[in-house]
Design an enzyme around this catalytic site. Structure first.
Site, PDB file in Angstrom:
ATOM      1  N   HIS A   1       3.467   7.040  19.444  1.00  0.00           N
ATOM      2  CA  HIS A   1       2.617   7.746  18.483  1.00  0.00           C
ATOM      3  C   HIS A   1       3.379   8.692  17.543  1.00  0.00           C
ATOM      4  O   HIS A   1       3.337   8.543  16.331  1.00  0.00           O
ATOM      5  CB  HIS A   1       1.590   8.600  19.235  1.00  0.00           C
ATOM      6  CG  HIS A   1       0.773   7.861  20.237  1.00  0.00           C
ATOM      7  ND1 HIS A   1      -0.295   7.052  19.900  1.00  0.00           N
ATOM      8  CD2 HIS A   1       0.869   7.816  21.587  1.00  0.00           C
ATOM      9  CE1 HIS A   1      -0.830   6.550  21.005  1.00  0.00           C
ATOM     10  NE2 HIS A   1      -0.150   6.995  22.040  1.00  0.00           N
TER      11      HIS A   1
HETATM   12  O1  RIB Z   1      -2.890  10.667  21.862  1.00  0.00           O
HETATM   13  C1  RIB Z   1      -1.497  10.610  21.717  1.00  0.00           C
HETATM   14  C2  RIB Z   1      -0.937  11.979  21.504  1.00  0.00           C
HETATM   15  O2  RIB Z   1      -1.212  12.784  22.648  1.00  0.00           O
HETATM   16  C3  RIB Z   1       0.594  11.983  21.368  1.00  0.00           C
HETATM   17  O3  RIB Z   1       0.981  13.034  20.535  1.00  0.00           O
HETATM   18  C4  RIB Z   1       1.058  12.223  22.768  1.00  0.00           C
HETATM   19  O4  RIB Z   1       2.354  12.840  22.804  1.00  0.00           O
HETATM   20  C5  RIB Z   1       0.017  13.193  23.261  1.00  0.00           C
HETATM   21  O5  RIB Z   1       0.387  14.484  22.807  1.00  0.00           O
END
Ligand code: RIB
Ligand code: CA
Length: 310
Positions: free
Chosen positions: A239
């Site tokens: 992500h």
């Molecule tokens: O939903 C994904 C996010 O939540 C990413 O930033 C992961 O590191 C968690 O923080």
């Protein structure tokens, strides 16, 4: 000229790779790394930021600890994904890079005030620190170039059926950020799920035949097991580096203008990012919503960044 950036994060496996990308790419001048409670307690997130900077040899970038709790309520951590340490997988030595004694919000405020040009804020965890800066120092909003965040989703959530984790942890903070006068770019799950760390990607990290490349394989192997167990993903989405990639080269991440409001009250939907794709609400277009990732160029950028470390 490189873009001055403050990376606000909750390391976290994908945050760790976002740090590696932001610190390595010449299009970014990484002014600071700030931490926030999310994937793990803020104390553990700070240790993890120190760990990844120590192993990569990232020095001279201040690491400052931020909010331990969301604005309201108590923290619920993402241990089910990132493990007890928040960066499970590798065997970590004692970090050599120290954290600053300056609180994260104070550091962000000081940099916004003193830096000669506006700064891009890249939050990839819960938005508590950013909301605190906006609320306590509205006079500094003109010194924020834009906010490019990882969070939310056009579609479903991951922490609850309708809420993505970063927004769910602190919906009120997200509401403050999305209602602010600052231009927000939202890299949500709908686009970060296009950044899947497939076996072929892990082979590319492995082929670097470097300590850091091998560390990324260990991190992503643990992350893969979490995603398979929790959501049935055969390959995990990376992500946070997507938000960094958007800052490096906006052409990597296609965006559309849309109104986005945050659900803060719903018993089952709190933390949802309500994206008005068809402009039915009459709300203003307050957000650039990421919709498409140039996956091939993204992974080239990520591998190149890791390869650039000794
Ligand atoms: O939903 C994904 C996010 O939540 C990413 O930033 C992961 O590191 C968690 O923080
Ligand atoms: Ca994160």
């Amino acid at each position: 000229m490189p873009t001055p950036v403050i990376l606000d994060c909750d390391p976290g496996h994908d945050d760790a790779l976002a740090i590696l990308l932001a610190a390595a790419n010449p299009a970014i001048d990484l002014l600071a790394i700030t931490t926030v409670g999310g994937n793990q307690t803020v104390e553990k997130c700070t240790i993890n930021a120190r760990r990844i900077c120590s192993v990569a040899g990232i020095t001279g970038v201040p690491i400052a600890t931020g909010a331990a709790e969301p604005l309201l309520g108590s923290l619920h951590i993402g241990e089910y994904v990132h493990g007890v340490s928040g960066l499970d997988g590798p065997a970590w030595g004692e970090p050599t890079v120290q954290a600053s004694a300056e609180p994260a919000v104070d550091l962000i405020v000081r940099l916004l005030r003193d830096h000669p040009e506006p700064i891009t804020l890249v939050p990839v965890g819960p938005l508590t620190n950013i909301a605190l800066v906006l609320k306590t120092h509205p006079e500094l909003i003109p010194k924020i170039r834009e906010i490019v965040l990882m969070g939310g989703s056009i579609d479903r959530g991951n922490d609850t059926p309708y809420a993505e984790f970063n927004i769910k942890v602190d919906p009120e903070a997200a509401d403050i950020v999305f209602r602010s006068a600052v231009k927000v770019t939202m890299c949500g799950l709908n686009v970060t799920h296009q950044a899947l760390a497939t076996p072929e990607v892990l082979d590319r990290f492995r082929a670097l035949d470097t300590k850091l490349g091998d560390l990324c394989v260990e991190l992503l192997t643990f992350f893969s097991a979490s995603y398979l167990r929790t959501w049935g993903f055969t390959s995990p989405p990376l992500h946070d580096p997507v938000a960094v990639a958007r800052v490096i080269d906006p052409s990597l991440v296609e965006c559309i203008d849309a109104p986005v409001v945050i659900e803060t009250m719903g018993r089952y939907t709190a933390g949802a990012t309500c994206v008005d794709l068809h402009h039915l609400s009459g709300e203003p277009d307050n957000t650039l919503v990421a919709v498409k990732l140039d996956t091939e160029r993204f992974w080239d950028l990520m591998i190149e960044a890791v390869a650039s470390y000794a």
